[in-house]
Enzyme design. Structure first.
Site, PDB file in Angstrom:
ATOM      1  N   PRO A 103       0.766  -1.249   0.000  1.00 26.78           N
ATOM      2  CA  PRO A 103       0.000   0.000   0.000  1.00 26.78           C
ATOM      3  C   PRO A 103       0.795   1.296   0.000  1.00 26.78           C
ATOM      4  CG  PRO A 103      -0.758  -1.524   1.721  1.00 26.78           C
ATOM      5  CD  PRO A 103       0.548  -2.031   1.225  1.00 26.78           C
ATOM      6  N   ASN A 107       5.423   0.560   3.810  1.00 27.40           N
ATOM      7  CA  ASN A 107       5.234  -0.885   3.709  1.00 27.40           C
ATOM      8  C   ASN A 107       6.319  -1.522   2.854  1.00 27.40           C
ATOM      9  OD1 ASN A 107       1.854  -0.025   3.639  1.00 27.40           O
ATOM     10  ND2 ASN A 107       2.695  -1.308   5.250  1.00 27.40           N
ATOM     11  N   LYS A 208       3.382   6.434 -13.214  1.00 28.57           N
ATOM     12  CA  LYS A 208       2.151   6.091 -12.489  1.00 28.57           C
ATOM     13  C   LYS A 208       1.600   7.298 -11.735  1.00 28.57           C
ATOM     14  CE  LYS A 208      -1.111   3.887 -10.309  1.00 28.57           C
ATOM     15  NZ  LYS A 208      -0.892   2.773  -9.399  1.00 28.57           N
TER      16      LYS A 208
END
Length: 335
Positions: A103, A107, A208
């Site tokens: 996520p 992480n 992205k």
């Protein structure tokens, strides 16, 4: 999210592969690790996106070694005969090709560099592919640490959402050493219909972030236009039809419409459950804001979109799909 936004074809200068075309480049030059086709692949992170991605690898004949911080999500895989590891380090000890789908930057850092992280047991020559959407600078730092261990790191964030993850039609934006692209492509092509080489490590993340910023802006714009039309007396289905025949058409209007009842099979028609969470969109817009600051790039609409999604998170929308911005606009008297 939104494979339709900005990735309808190969951009200039990008290595490109579509499931409908032959792969770019020769696999003959790829190292033996990538040619071990159906040897086990490690997969870490079995959330809304990771779960269907892992299942598509299985459908293509790859045995998996899986790990998730929530053991319950591994049960169905274990019952189907797949191996479940005790930690990311355990995965790295058993597989020399690993995909992570996590996520956040924190992480990813924990899974790779933590006390029981991948780097504790990674084997020389291993290929590590991170499909999380994280800060490009974090990808670059992880790549340096991985390189010290004699392994290869590539960032490969995805676009297309849960629906594309289930159908195997994701778009992958890949950053890393170019001569390892074919090795990554072998696996990513099982989960996506478009695999694009964007450049050095971090380039995939940058692509992205740009895509998701545009997606957020277009979703807010679609929600505002639909809300204005409805308040002006127009039927929402008719308005959506008109938009999708006209110059205002976009992915948010024709594929993921934010108005309940306009489309079937999308979060807006399921009380905004599932899909891509508002918290994650706010996080990605924060990454865009950080990138804009570091590159001294004005993102006027991106900044406003970030503020809107942050406000939504503070007002009970954090667990709803990001298209719930339509509901937020309807309920906020100040707008």
């Amino acid at each position: 999210m939104a494979a339709s936004l900005g990735f309808r074809g190969a951009a200039s200068g990008l290595r490109y592969w579509s499931g409908r075309r032959r792969p770019v480049g020769s696999l003959a030059a790829v190292c033996s690790r990538s040619m071990a086709s159906k040897t086990p692949v490690g997969f870490i992170g079995l959330g809304n996106m990771g779960n269907p991605m892992a299942k598509n690898l299985i459908k293509h004949g790859y045995p998996l070694i899986l790990y998730d911080v929530f053991p319950d999500v591994c049960k169905e895989f274990k019952e189907a005969g797949e191996q479940v590891a005790s930690s990311p380090a355990d995965v790295a000890e058993k597989a020399d090709r690993i995909i992570t789908m996590l996520p956040s930057s924190m992480n990813s850092i924990e899974v790779y560099s933590g006390a029981n992280g991948i780097l504790k047991k990674v084997k020389k020559g291993s290929l590590l592919i991170d499909s999380s959407t994280i800060d490009p600078s974090v990808s670059k730092e992880l790549a340096k640490e991985v390189e010290k261990m004699g392994a290869v790191f590539m960032d490969a964030p995805v676009s297309g959402g849960v629906g594309a993850a289930r159908s195997g039609n994701l778009t992958f934006m890949v950053g890393g050493v170019e001569n390892e692209f074919a090795a990554a492509q072998e696996l990513l092509g099982c989960m996506g219909s478009n695999v694009l080489y964007c450049g050095a490590v971090g380039s995939g993340q940058s692509a992205k972030i740009c895509n998701n910023m545009l997606l957020a802006i277009s979703m807010i714009g679609t929600a505002e236009a639909m809300n204005l039309g409805i308040r002006s007396g127009l039927d929402p289905k008719l308005l959506a039809k008109i938009l999708n025949m006209s110059s205002g058409r976009c992915w948010s209007s024709d594929t993921y419409n934010p108005v309940p009842g306009v489309m079937d099979g999308v979060p807006s028609s399921n009380n905004y459950q599932g899909g891509f969470g508002t918290t994650l969109m706010a996080k990605d817009l924060g990454l865009a804001q950080d990138s804009a600051t570091s590159t001294k790039t004005p993102i006027l609409l991106g900044s406003v979109a970030h503020q809107i999604y942050r406000m939504m998170c503070s007002k009970g929308y954090s667990k709803k799909d990001f298209s719930s911005v339509f509901q937020y606009l309807r309920e906020e008297e100040t707008f």
